[in-house]
Design an enzyme around this catalytic site. Structure first.
Site, PDB file in Angstrom:
ATOM      1  N   SER A  85     -16.209   4.747  18.342  1.00  0.00           N
ATOM      2  CA  SER A  85     -16.022   5.853  19.282  1.00  0.00           C
ATOM      3  C   SER A  85     -17.273   6.692  19.497  1.00  0.00           C
ATOM      4  CB  SER A  85     -14.880   6.755  18.812  1.00  0.00           C
ATOM      5  OG  SER A  85     -13.628   6.188  19.121  1.00  0.00           O
ATOM      6  N   LYS A 129     -18.589   6.987  22.981  1.00  0.00           N
ATOM      7  CA  LYS A 129     -18.130   7.998  23.940  1.00  0.00           C
ATOM      8  C   LYS A 129     -19.219   9.002  24.288  1.00  0.00           C
ATOM      9  CE  LYS A 129     -13.181   7.829  22.702  1.00  0.00           C
ATOM     10  NZ  LYS A 129     -13.097   6.805  21.658  1.00  0.00           N
ATOM     11  N   SER A 182     -11.081  12.568  21.086  1.00  0.00           N
ATOM     12  CA  SER A 182     -11.571  11.187  21.069  1.00  0.00           C
ATOM     13  C   SER A 182     -10.641  10.250  21.838  1.00  0.00           C
ATOM     14  CB  SER A 182     -11.751  10.680  19.628  1.00  0.00           C
ATOM     15  OG  SER A 182     -12.554   9.522  19.609  1.00  0.00           O
ATOM     16  N   LYS A 197     -20.045  13.544  17.262  1.00  0.00           N
ATOM     17  CA  LYS A 197     -18.934  12.609  17.455  1.00  0.00           C
ATOM     18  C   LYS A 197     -18.763  11.698  16.250  1.00  0.00           C
ATOM     19  CE  LYS A 197     -15.674  10.963  20.049  1.00  0.00           C
ATOM     20  NZ  LYS A 197     -14.952  10.622  18.793  1.00  0.00           N
TER      21      LYS A 197
END
Length: 380
Positions: free
Chosen positions: A58, A61, A118, A220
């Site tokens: 993730s 992202k 997320s 993140k």
């Protein structure tokens, strides 16, 4: 006539070149890939397999967010604009923002759905809203990444969903994180939001550093079975910002503990020193056939370096140039370099520029200078 001239300077340190390594005592980490950078001088404080292709999960992202931030900054889209939710986005698995098929969601909500929650579903909404299909958006991510210098990044989707060809490196992620911080200061505070509620479902920010590590404010986390647990994190203290990327850890707990430990190590073991100001004269270089015998050497911008705290006392600083420097010389011409060495760190070589113009001597003056050099070996 030209000779390599060296002048030792005591107690100086200057700005390290971008992504210069600053070696320190070995740091051990269970992370499979890692890199820690001091963004105040773009100095790499620690790295481990930083250029190995890896599964970014993730953390991908961040590229989706970058493209959306870019659209916002250019006015191509607004926070209050709404994007439609397709059935594909609604059915997307993994972490979710919990959008409903057929809904139209504000860009401001989608950003928080990606950054805080997320949401894989939110990523698809953005990708389809900006590029019609997620595949087209992923191609745009890859192309833009190459333009930004993400040399080893290939994107196949907007969320980091497992794909054998979807890869990044820790160094690329660090560069992407830096660009988000520097390019979009107006939007970056979104990363520090602690929770977000959408469709009556409130979710906490997954970043384990927020509220735990002083100064932490983004960016993140990521996790897949193949990639392990990863994080792109940043913290700022007293104007000094560190950026960390770790990946391949075995649990959320290990990710949280190891990320905090490495950041604290970076703040504790290293310091950024401002040692010379723009325009400050550091030395004088000898001039050949000029209307002045010397020219001041200075730096074109404020000069700083990030070093191990214990290294500053033992460093050696030298001005090196091929001289005498032939006139004419223009202010700002690079005519020398500063070399900094210390135990257990790579040598740093930095440009020094002329602090003022020096015109060439007239014909008669050049003759006398040449004769003086031939007779006495004096090239000034």
């Amino acid at each position: 006539m030209n000779r390599r001239l060296v002048m030792a300077l005591a107690g100086l340190a200057l700005l390290a070149a971008p992504f210069r390594a600053a070696c320190a005592e070995a740091l051990e980490t269970p992370a499979r890939e890692a890199v820690l950078i001091d963004l105040s001088t773009d100095t790499v404080l620690f790295e481990k397999n930083a250029d190995a292709p890896m599964v970014p999960s993730s953390m991908t992202k961040l590229m989706t967010i970058y493209l959306l931030f870019d659209k916002l900054a250019k006015g191509a889209i607004k926070m209050e604009d709404e994007l439609p939710v397709s059935e594909r986005a609604w059915r997307m698995g993994g972490s979710k923002m919990f959008v409903h098929v057929g809904d139209r969601v504000k860009v401001s909500d989608l950003l928080r759905g990606i950054i805080v929650q997320s949401g894989n579903d939110a990523c698809i909404v953005v990708a389809e809203g900006l590029s019609s299909t997620e595949e087209a958006f992923a191609a745009q991510m890859t192309a833009r990444g190459k333009d930004m210098g993400l040399k080893s990044s290939t994107f196949r989707n907007a969320s980091g969903w497992p794909d054998p060809q979807h890869r990044m490196t820790a160094r690329d992620l660090a560069l992407l994180g830096e660009r988000l911080i520097l390019d979009f200061p107006q939007y970056y505070p979104l990363f520090a939001e602690r929770s977000f509620k959408y469709n009556n479902i409130e979710q906490a920010n997954r970043d384990p550093l927020l509220g735990v590590v002083p100064g932490a404010d983004g960016l993140k986390t990521g996790h897949t079975d193949e990639g392990g647990y990863g994080l792109v994190g940043s913290a700022i203290r007293d104007g000094r910002r560190l950026l960390l990327v770790v990946n391949g850890l075995t649990s959320m707990r290990e990710r949280a503990q190891e990320s905090a430990r490495i950041l604290e190590w970076g703040f504790r073991e290293f310091q950024t020193y401002t040692m010379a100001k723009k325009g400050e004269t550091l030395a004088e270089a000898r001039v050949w056939q000029g209307d002045e015998d010397t020219v001041p050497l200075t730096v074109a911008q404020d000069a700083r370096v990030t070093l191990r705290r214990v290294a500053r006392a033992t460093m050696v600083v030298k001005v090196v140039y091929d001289g005498p420097v032939p006139a004419p010389i223009k202010a700002g011409d690079q005519i020398a370099r500063l070399e900094i060495t210390a135990p257990d760190m790579p040598a740093i070589s930095l440009p020094l520029v002329a602090g003022r113009d020096v015109e060439r001597q007239g014909f008669v003056g050049r003759i006398f200078t040449s004769l003086r050099y031939l007779v006495a070996g004096d090239a000034s």
